[in-house]
Scaffold this motif. Sequence first.
Motif, mmCIF file in Angstrom:
data_model
loop_
_atom_site.group_PDB
_atom_site.id
_atom_site.type_symbol
_atom_site.label_atom_id
_atom_site.label_comp_id
_atom_site.label_asym_id
_atom_site.label_seq_id
_atom_site.Cartn_x
_atom_site.Cartn_y
_atom_site.Cartn_z
ATOM 1 N N GLN A 1 5.739 11.804 9.744
ATOM 2 C CA GLN A 1 5.683 12.612 8.739
ATOM 3 C C GLN A 1 6.832 13.538 8.601
ATOM 4 N N VAL A 2 7.149 13.824 7.405
ATOM 5 C CA VAL A 2 8.036 14.990 6.993
ATOM 6 C C VAL A 2 7.413 16.130 6.030
ATOM 7 N N VAL A 3 7.661 17.306 6.290
ATOM 8 C CA VAL A 3 7.451 18.326 5.537
ATOM 9 C C VAL A 3 8.173 19.682 5.572
ATOM 10 N N TRP A 4 8.398 20.051 4.458
ATOM 11 C CA TRP A 4 9.356 21.058 3.836
ATOM 12 C C TRP A 4 8.744 22.603 4.168
ATOM 13 N N HIS A 5 9.570 23.567 4.473
ATOM 14 C CA HIS A 5 9.404 25.084 4.360
ATOM 15 C C HIS A 5 9.001 25.489 3.097
ATOM 16 N N SER B 1 6.260 8.653 4.939
ATOM 17 C CA SER B 1 6.017 9.814 4.347
ATOM 18 C C SER B 1 7.089 10.302 3.475
ATOM 19 N N VAL B 2 6.737 10.993 2.530
ATOM 20 C CA VAL B 2 7.681 11.721 1.307
ATOM 21 C C VAL B 2 7.478 13.032 1.191
ATOM 22 N N ALA B 3 8.186 13.791 0.858
ATOM 23 C CA ALA B 3 7.945 15.166 0.554
ATOM 24 C C ALA B 3 9.234 15.799 -0.378
ATOM 25 N N TRP B 4 8.611 16.418 -1.434
ATOM 26 C CA TRP B 4 9.606 17.043 -2.446
ATOM 27 C C TRP B 4 9.952 18.323 -2.027
ATOM 28 N N ASN B 5 11.010 18.702 -1.959
ATOM 29 C CA ASN B 5 11.449 20.122 -1.673
ATOM 30 C C ASN B 5 10.855 20.994 -2.595
ATOM 31 N N PRO B 6 10.091 22.268 -2.064
ATOM 32 C CA PRO B 6 9.186 23.215 -2.955
ATOM 33 C C PRO B 6 10.052 24.104 -3.669
ATOM 34 N N LEU C 1 0.828 -1.225 0.144
ATOM 35 C CA LEU C 1 -0.063 -0.085 0.146
ATOM 36 C C LEU C 1 0.809 1.466 0.073
ATOM 37 N N ILE C 2 0.445 2.419 -0.700
ATOM 38 C CA ILE C 2 1.127 3.346 -1.018
ATOM 39 C C ILE C 2 0.500 4.542 -0.060
ATOM 40 N N ARG C 3 1.511 5.083 0.879
ATOM 41 C CA ARG C 3 0.822 5.932 1.980
ATOM 42 C C ARG C 3 1.197 7.351 1.745
ATOM 43 N N SER C 4 2.022 7.900 1.020
ATOM 44 C CA SER C 4 2.414 9.173 0.638
ATOM 45 C C SER C 4 2.879 9.335 -0.696
ATOM 46 N N ILE C 5 2.504 10.663 -1.469
ATOM 47 C CA ILE C 5 2.786 10.906 -2.632
ATOM 48 C C ILE C 5 3.322 12.454 -2.681
ATOM 49 N N SER C 6 4.116 12.684 -3.610
ATOM 50 C CA SER C 6 4.478 14.213 -3.776
ATOM 51 C C SER C 6 4.982 14.424 -5.107
ATOM 52 N N VAL C 7 4.755 15.700 -5.353
ATOM 53 C CA VAL C 7 4.842 16.312 -6.872
ATOM 54 C C VAL C 7 6.194 17.219 -6.910
ATOM 55 N N SER C 8 6.821 17.307 -7.719
ATOM 56 C CA SER C 8 8.170 18.102 -7.822
ATOM 57 C C SER C 8 7.602 19.379 -8.269
ATOM 58 N N PRO C 9 8.306 20.468 -7.938
ATOM 59 C CA PRO C 9 7.889 22.059 -8.097
ATOM 60 C C PRO C 9 7.390 22.175 -9.718
ATOM 61 N N THR C 10 8.092 21.599 -10.457
ATOM 62 C CA THR C 10 7.763 21.784 -11.987
ATOM 63 C C THR C 10 6.631 21.146 -12.321
ATOM 64 N N GLY C 11 6.306 20.171 -11.541
ATOM 65 C CA GLY C 11 4.966 19.414 -11.934
ATOM 66 C C GLY C 11 5.593 18.238 -13.007
ATOM 67 N N GLN C 12 6.943 17.820 -13.349
ATOM 68 C CA GLN C 12 7.137 16.933 -14.217
ATOM 69 C C GLN C 12 7.303 15.558 -13.567
ATOM 70 N N TRP C 13 7.547 15.627 -12.327
ATOM 71 C CA TRP C 13 8.152 14.125 -11.683
ATOM 72 C C TRP C 13 7.045 13.938 -10.375
ATOM 73 N N LEU C 14 6.862 12.532 -10.037
ATOM 74 C CA LEU C 14 6.027 12.449 -9.099
ATOM 75 C C LEU C 14 6.633 11.326 -8.160
ATOM 76 N N LEU C 15 6.612 11.522 -6.871
ATOM 77 C CA LEU C 15 7.187 10.625 -5.974
ATOM 78 C C LEU C 15 6.473 9.932 -5.104
ATOM 79 N N SER C 16 6.576 8.689 -4.814
ATOM 80 C CA SER C 16 5.585 7.799 -3.987
ATOM 81 C C SER C 16 6.457 6.653 -3.074
ATOM 82 N N GLY C 17 6.041 6.786 -1.954
ATOM 83 C CA GLY C 17 6.661 5.994 -1.001
ATOM 84 C C GLY C 17 5.728 4.719 -0.469
ATOM 85 N N SER C 18 6.187 3.543 -0.490
ATOM 86 C CA SER C 18 5.143 2.251 -0.016
ATOM 87 C C SER C 18 5.941 1.812 1.022
ATOM 88 N N ASP C 19 4.939 0.546 1.205
ATOM 89 C CA ASP C 19 5.156 -0.257 2.453
ATOM 90 C C ASP C 19 6.068 -1.311 1.858
#
Length: 756
Positions: free
Chosen positions: A548-552, A468-473, A424-442
Amino acid sequence: MPTTSDQDAKVEPRAAMSKTPEKRSKTPEKRRAEEEEEEVEEEELLPVAVSSLALEGSSDSEESLFSGLEESGSDSEEDDEDEEEEGVPGSAVDPDGGNTQVTVEEGEERGMTEKERALLKDKTDEYDHDSSDEEDIRNTVGNIPMEWYKDFPHIGYDLDGKKILKPIRNKDELDEFLDKMENPEYWRTVPDKQTGSEIVLTDDQVDLVHRLQRGQFGDVNFNQYQPTVEFFSGEVMIHPVTNRPEDKRSFIPSLIEKAKVSKLVHAIKMGWIRPRRSKAERDEEAGRYYDLWASEDPNAILGRHKMHVPAPKLRLPGHEESYNPPPEYLLSEEERLAWEQLDPEDRKTTYLPRKFSCLRAVPSYSRFIHERFERCLDLYLCPRQRKMRVNVNPEDLIPKLPKPKDLQPFPTTQSLVYRGHTGLIRSISVSPTGQWLLSGSDDGTVRFWEVVSSRCVKTVQVGGAVRSVAWNPNPAVCLVAVAVGCDVLLLCPSLGDRLLIGSTEQLLSSYLPPEEKGEELVVWTTTEGEEHSQGVRLRLTHPKAVQQVVWHCKGDYLSSVMPQPSSHLQVLVHQVSRRRSQNPFRRSKGLVQCVSFHPLRPYFFVATQRSVRVYNLIKQEMTKKLQANSKWISSMAVHPAGDNVICGSYDCRLAWFDLDLSTKPYKMLRHHKKAVRGVAYHASYPLFASASDDGSVIVCHGTVYNDLLQNPLIVPVKVLRGHTVTNDLGVLDVTFHPSQPWLFSCGADATIRLFT
């Protein structure tokens, strides 16, 4: 011509009486010497006495009518009248100047005028029947220290307001000693501080002083050894609850009763309360009867009443009730048998139409009394009420919301499915440009996807379930944070522009460690070998598991959440450029669920189970506490403008907070059937979405106005389905594309779906 001694005897009879005991006790030689001295003094005082007597006759009787001295006595007017009738002697003034005793009868014999006789009656001696213990001269200064008058010639004021002069004391110590030795009454003489005079105590008063000095009771007749009264005995007696005196409030009229009385008076004035009717009126009203059968007049009192319901009218008789009905109303034999077989409640009529040759042959109706009785019961026993029916158009009850077509664009259809994960995939995040997608799974992997083609471009094994995953904004840095167990990994995926990758590597490698190292909350380690070749650059080892991780928004600061009950190490803030970590809170209030940075201002949002606390990072103080009115908050998102927050909870609710409006939810949305797992705002479009365990994602339009007087407009526009519920888990996370109105969702079915 009366002698001097006679004059003196009449002028000052009381003074002479008071001096007699003193003279008796003196020797004959001393008494004779004092009498000679007194005669000389009396000759000097004679003109004064005569003039005062002349004035006394004209003024004393008139003053006695109004002075308070006579009123303060205990004698009554009736006693005065009785004594006047008996002829009490009064002092009248002789025209020649001599003071003579004249009775009222003698005055009548001499032929006095009415005015003189009235003065003579008023001039009766008040001391003959005065029972008052008070002095003639009363000091009216009250209960004050008499030392205040020490330096004044007077000692107070009488009832008329005139000064009471102190007696002239010209005795020296020798005279005082001689008076003490010669005067037998000296030992019982006491000074009166109120008037300055000396008072001789009587025998009774002296006995009272002696008794008090011996510690006895003041009353002679009081028996201190009288038998005791047994208040509490073996007998059963009825006692009052309390024997204390009445309260003051029992003598003062109650304010509550006053208010009740004023209400009753007002009601009587307005005619709401009618006075009690007389017996004749009540008898007259009791004699009135109403005809239940009469046709009611609409102009009558009952007819004019707004809510009056008239009695139901009986149906008018028809042809079937006639004694000679037409042939078509008469029943055949089969119809008659069928009517008799029916129950009485099911029959259309209570009678059978019959034909008679004449009216004289019609028998009496057998059910007449029964029907009349039932009609009476219907009239006065059946309740009749008028019900106000409100005719409301159902469409008017629905709030006027814009149509979803007018609120486009928003995601409506599923375009792509990203498959590759096995857990199961718990977290996803998108790059600031919108070109790439990041996902983290069990399944222990982090995958990088190309958005437009759903192609997996890179897979990194991290050796544990990814929470949790987070792409730098920051678009100038290509860096990713991944939470695995107790570690936070910083990865450089090496995707995109080479200059961007080079600047990121330079940022991470340019760090110089400080000379003095303090106590570190988190261990920062630089990776080597296989981890470094996979893209992992830094490993941050935490004391507990990271949720959880989250960027400023600037991209240099990173926050991690480690929810542990009764622990002060639940939230940590890390700075990547200086590789240091700090605990912003001394102690955490509650179990922290998630955190978020304000997109514009230095505010930090911390969501616990039931509330969201907003902290000012510069002032280092809490500015607001938002009450979510839910049992357990699961996720949180902050509006790009920073004035609104949404919180999802495990009890199927989504709370929208307007920070300028209140600390309570502005709107509470209950669109989902199961727990809300994730919420997200779009960076540029007025859209927000919520993901739930029921397998659906609900997209809502949420316009925020700059005008403070206008509330946000929240309209649900689309329900997106596609994920399958696995092990009671549905959609676990959602996020929007940074520039397009696209929505990414991941779920327990190990897929990521793109809705456009």
